[in-house]
Structures are given as C-alpha cells and as structure tokens.
Design an enzyme around this catalytic site. Structure first.
Site, PDB file in Angstrom:
ATOM      1  N   SER A  10      -8.055 -11.726  -0.079  1.00  0.00           N
ATOM      2  CA  SER A  10      -7.003 -11.327   0.855  1.00  0.00           C
ATOM      3  C   SER A  10      -6.824 -12.435   1.878  1.00  0.00           C
ATOM      4  O   SER A  10      -7.744 -12.734   2.641  1.00  0.00           O
ATOM      5  CB  SER A  10      -7.384 -10.039   1.566  1.00  0.00           C
ATOM      6  OG  SER A  10      -6.603  -9.922   2.737  1.00  0.00           O
ATOM      7  N   HIS A  35      -4.066 -12.016  -2.899  1.00  0.00           N
ATOM      8  CA  HIS A  35      -3.718 -10.703  -2.336  1.00  0.00           C
ATOM      9  C   HIS A  35      -3.023 -10.892  -0.985  1.00  0.00           C
ATOM     10  O   HIS A  35      -3.572 -11.514  -0.072  1.00  0.00           O
ATOM     11  CB  HIS A  35      -4.996  -9.870  -2.186  1.00  0.00           C
ATOM     12  CG  HIS A  35      -4.770  -8.469  -1.739  1.00  0.00           C
ATOM     13  ND1 HIS A  35      -4.346  -7.470  -2.576  1.00  0.00           N
ATOM     14  CD2 HIS A  35      -4.906  -7.895  -0.526  1.00  0.00           C
ATOM     15  CE1 HIS A  35      -4.243  -6.327  -1.903  1.00  0.00           C
ATOM     16  NE2 HIS A  35      -4.572  -6.559  -0.648  1.00  0.00           N
ATOM     17  N   ASP A  37      -1.417  -9.149   2.220  1.00  0.00           N
ATOM     18  CA  ASP A  37      -1.388  -7.920   3.011  1.00  0.00           C
ATOM     19  C   ASP A  37      -0.198  -7.909   3.960  1.00  0.00           C
ATOM     20  O   ASP A  37      -0.229  -8.546   5.012  1.00  0.00           O
ATOM     21  CB  ASP A  37      -2.695  -7.769   3.791  1.00  0.00           C
ATOM     22  CG  ASP A  37      -3.836  -7.338   2.895  1.00  0.00           C
ATOM     23  OD1 ASP A  37      -3.661  -6.363   2.150  1.00  0.00           O
ATOM     24  OD2 ASP A  37      -4.891  -7.993   2.933  1.00  0.00           O
ATOM     25  N   MET A  39       1.994  -6.046   6.601  1.00  0.00           N
ATOM     26  CA  MET A  39       1.858  -4.944   7.570  1.00  0.00           C
ATOM     27  C   MET A  39       3.052  -4.950   8.509  1.00  0.00           C
ATOM     28  O   MET A  39       3.490  -6.015   8.944  1.00  0.00           O
ATOM     29  CB  MET A  39       0.572  -5.112   8.370  1.00  0.00           C
ATOM     30  CG  MET A  39      -0.676  -5.194   7.507  1.00  0.00           C
ATOM     31  SD  MET A  39      -2.156  -5.257   8.527  1.00  0.00           S
ATOM     32  CE  MET A  39      -3.405  -5.522   7.268  1.00  0.00           C
ATOM     33  N   HIS A  68       0.527  -6.247  -1.249  1.00  0.00           N
ATOM     34  CA  HIS A  68       0.078  -4.914  -0.835  1.00  0.00           C
ATOM     35  C   HIS A  68       0.910  -4.538   0.387  1.00  0.00           C
ATOM     36  O   HIS A  68       0.670  -5.041   1.480  1.00  0.00           O
ATOM     37  CB  HIS A  68      -1.428  -4.981  -0.519  1.00  0.00           C
ATOM     38  CG  HIS A  68      -2.007  -3.732   0.058  1.00  0.00           C
ATOM     39  ND1 HIS A  68      -3.238  -3.701   0.686  1.00  0.00           N
ATOM     40  CD2 HIS A  68      -1.547  -2.457   0.096  1.00  0.00           C
ATOM     41  CE1 HIS A  68      -3.502  -2.473   1.094  1.00  0.00           C
ATOM     42  NE2 HIS A  68      -2.484  -1.693   0.762  1.00  0.00           N
ATOM     43  N   MET A  70       1.843  -2.450   3.254  1.00  0.00           N
ATOM     44  CA  MET A  70       1.435  -1.392   4.191  1.00  0.00           C
ATOM     45  C   MET A  70       2.602  -1.214   5.158  1.00  0.00           C
ATOM     46  O   MET A  70       2.551  -1.612   6.327  1.00  0.00           O
ATOM     47  CB  MET A  70       0.138  -1.805   4.902  1.00  0.00           C
ATOM     48  CG  MET A  70      -1.073  -1.709   3.984  1.00  0.00           C
ATOM     49  SD  MET A  70      -2.471  -2.679   4.578  1.00  0.00           S
ATOM     50  CE  MET A  70      -2.076  -4.262   3.887  1.00  0.00           C
ATOM     51  N   MET A 139      -7.990   2.338  -1.251  1.00  0.00           N
ATOM     52  CA  MET A 139      -8.346   1.741   0.042  1.00  0.00           C
ATOM     53  C   MET A 139      -9.728   2.250   0.440  1.00  0.00           C
ATOM     54  O   MET A 139      -9.938   3.449   0.611  1.00  0.00           O
ATOM     55  CB  MET A 139      -7.342   2.140   1.123  1.00  0.00           C
ATOM     56  CG  MET A 139      -6.020   1.397   1.079  1.00  0.00           C
ATOM     57  SD  MET A 139      -6.136  -0.402   1.008  1.00  0.00           S
ATOM     58  CE  MET A 139      -7.004  -0.778   2.530  1.00  0.00           C
ATOM     59  N   ASP A 175     -10.016  -2.203  -2.156  1.00  0.00           N
ATOM     60  CA  ASP A 175      -9.664  -3.093  -1.040  1.00  0.00           C
ATOM     61  C   ASP A 175     -10.265  -2.568   0.258  1.00  0.00           C
ATOM     62  O   ASP A 175      -9.970  -1.451   0.686  1.00  0.00           O
ATOM     63  CB  ASP A 175      -8.124  -3.123  -0.959  1.00  0.00           C
ATOM     64  CG  ASP A 175      -7.598  -4.084   0.103  1.00  0.00           C
ATOM     65  OD1 ASP A 175      -8.396  -4.765   0.757  1.00  0.00           O
ATOM     66  OD2 ASP A 175      -6.360  -4.134   0.243  1.00  0.00           O
ATOM     67  N   GLY A 176     -11.102  -3.404   0.869  1.00  0.00           N
ATOM     68  CA  GLY A 176     -11.656  -3.070   2.184  1.00  0.00           C
ATOM     69  C   GLY A 176     -13.172  -3.019   2.171  1.00  0.00           C
ATOM     70  O   GLY A 176     -13.764  -2.191   1.478  1.00  0.00           O
ATOM     71  N   GLY A 197     -11.516 -10.048   1.802  1.00  0.00           N
ATOM     72  CA  GLY A 197     -11.063 -10.993   2.821  1.00  0.00           C
ATOM     73  C   GLY A 197     -12.253 -11.696   3.439  1.00  0.00           C
ATOM     74  O   GLY A 197     -12.582 -12.831   3.095  1.00  0.00           O
TER      75      GLY A 197
HETATM   76  C1  DX5 Z   1      -6.805  -4.007   5.052  1.00  0.00           C
HETATM   77  C2  DX5 Z   1      -6.311  -4.962   3.983  1.00  0.00           C
HETATM   78  C3  DX5 Z   1      -7.405  -5.652   3.251  1.00  0.00           C
HETATM   79  C4  DX5 Z   1      -8.303  -6.459   4.126  1.00  0.00           C
HETATM   80  C5  DX5 Z   1      -9.605  -6.656   3.437  1.00  0.00           C
HETATM   81  O1  DX5 Z   1      -5.742  -3.274   5.547  1.00  0.00           O
HETATM   82  O2  DX5 Z   1      -5.527  -4.284   3.031  1.00  0.00           O
HETATM   83  O3  DX5 Z   1      -6.898  -6.443   2.194  1.00  0.00           O
HETATM   84  O4  DX5 Z   1      -7.763  -7.677   4.478  1.00  0.00           O
HETATM   85  O5  DX5 Z   1     -10.435  -7.341   4.306  1.00  0.00           O
HETATM   86  P1  DX5 Z   1     -12.020  -7.211   4.234  1.00  0.00           P
HETATM   87  O6  DX5 Z   1     -12.412  -7.699   2.882  1.00  0.00           O
HETATM   88  O7  DX5 Z   1     -12.467  -8.112   5.337  1.00  0.00           O
HETATM   89  O8  DX5 Z   1     -12.352  -5.786   4.441  1.00  0.00           O
HETATM   90 ZN    ZN Z   2      -4.876  -5.255   0.993  1.00  0.00          ZN
END
Ligand code: DX5
Ligand code: ZN
Length: 217
Positions: A10, A35, A37, A39, A68, A70, A139, A175-176, A197
């Site tokens: 990510s 990936h 993200d 937002m 992804h 969000m 998630m 993810d997460g 990430g």
């Molecule tokens: C959270 C994201 C993830 C996040 C993962 O909302 O969708 O992709 O960046 O980060 P880590 O691996 O640090 O939890």
């Molecule tokens: Zn993500």
C-alpha cells in the site's frame, strides 16, 4: 489448487513527495500489485488522492494497479479510475446502494471488480453477487489510516469467505495490520492477496525487498 500468494504494497505508507519513484522501487523489490488507497474524507476520516495522481504515477511501474476506493458514491468517478490506468477497482459494500450494478459497471469497463468489507460487516450479502466478483477484500483494521493493529476477529471471516467462494476464480485480499508475523496465519485462513503498508515501507528503500520476502513466509 492453492492460489499463489500475492503481495500488494500500500503506497499509503510511502513518501508521497517521491510517489512515482517509490512505486518504481517497490516494483523492483518484488511487489506483485500496487495497492492504491483512495480516501475521500467522508467515507473515511482521511484524504489521499484520486485519478489525476494515479494517472501521473502510472508510468512508474507495469504492475497491476489495484485501487481500493474508500469513498462514498464510488460510481461517480469509475470512468476516471479506469482512464487513469487502474486494472482492479474495489468498492466498499457499506458505500454502495446498488452493488450488483456497480460491480457490473466496473467489469463492463474492462476492470476487475472487488468488494471490501469493514470489520463489522458480515459477508452474507455477497452471496448473490459472487458471479460478478473478482476479489473480496477483508478489512482487518477500520479503514482510514495505516499503521493500525490487525483485528484477529477477521480470521474467522476470511475462513467463512473462503468456504463461500469455493473453487470460484475470486481473490481473497486482506488489508490492515498485515506483518511478517501474522501473514502465515492469514494465508492459512484462506487469503491469497496480502496488502501491507507499514510492513513493506519500514526501514526505507534498502529494506523493501527483504520486507516483501518476509511477508511471503
Ligand atoms: C487502510 C488502508 C490500508 C493501509 C494498510 O485504510 O486501506 O491499505 O494503508 O496499512 P498497514 O499495512 O500499515 O496497516
Ligand atoms: Zn487498502
């Protein structure tokens, strides 16, 4: 047959001032997918980037761009994500009203369609859209921020989804809070695409390759 494990770093944890370069580095370090993200500050309490930035960094790697979203109302900009070079688009089930239509629309545009479930969301609502799905994203933190801890409650959900999917050609992505310490357990539960990430970007570029390898186990 077991699906090969794919690692999708990510870029949320990368250095945004050098985003293109960072994508090139994780590509060379062995990332399978990139990936992204997205937002919107509305569906989640954070803001990142959208189609123009994705388009600007598309040339940094030939790897699969996995978006992804969000965001509320993901339908509004689907064409823009496709035009920016996304190959997979995942929407949140909590952010869509007509999921069946949204998934069909993503696939009509030539993209793979994914659905993401927040930690509190049960997977039963996926039962009647399985034929329109390429990926289910579990998630394992509440979305919005990197660096949170993996919610172990989601392991059971992964197992349930794995059973629901059976031998259909559907990726199960998590993810997460994914780290080298819990990756094996997540894969054993049934996931085949790991997003990470912090665990990929920690230590800086000299560590990216070893970090990605460690996630494969
Ligand atoms: C959270 C994201 C993830 C996040 C993962 O909302 O969708 O992709 O960046 O980060 P880590 O691996 O640090 O939890
Ligand atoms: Zn993500």
């Amino acid at each position: 047959m077991a699906r090969p494990t794919l690692i999708a770093p990510s870029i949320l944890s990368s250095d945004f001032s050098r985003l293109g370069e960072e994508i090139g580095l994780i590509d060379k370090a062995g990332a399978d997918w990139i990936h992204l993200d997205v937002m919107d500050g509305h569906f989640v309490p954070n803001l990142t980037f959208g189609p123009p930035i994705i388009k600007a960094v598309r040339g940094a790697s030939d790897k699969y761009f996995d978006a992804h979203l969000m965001v509320t109302n993901p339908d509004a900009l689907l064409d823009d994500y496709v035009a920016a070079g996304c190959q997979g688009i995942t929407v949140h089930i909590e952010a869509t009203t007509h999921l069946d239509r949204t998934l069909a629309s993503i696939r009509e545009k030539g993209c793979k369609a994914g659905v993401s479930l927040n930690p509190h969301t049960a997977p039963d609502q996926l039962q009647y859209v399985l034929d329109k799905l390429n990926l289910i994203l579990v998630m394992s933190v509440n979305p919005g921020f990197g660096g949170q801890s993996f919610l172990t409650s989601q392991l059971d959900k992964i197992r349930t989804i794995k059973e629901m999917v059976g031998d259909r050609d559907i990726d199960i992505q998590v993810d997460g809070g994914v780290t080298a310490d819990n990756a094996a357990e997540i894969i054993a539960a049934g996931a085949n695409v790991l997003v990470a990430g912090s665990a990929v970007f920690k230590g800086g570029a000299a560590h990216y390759e070893a970090n990605i390898k460690a996630l494969r186990g």
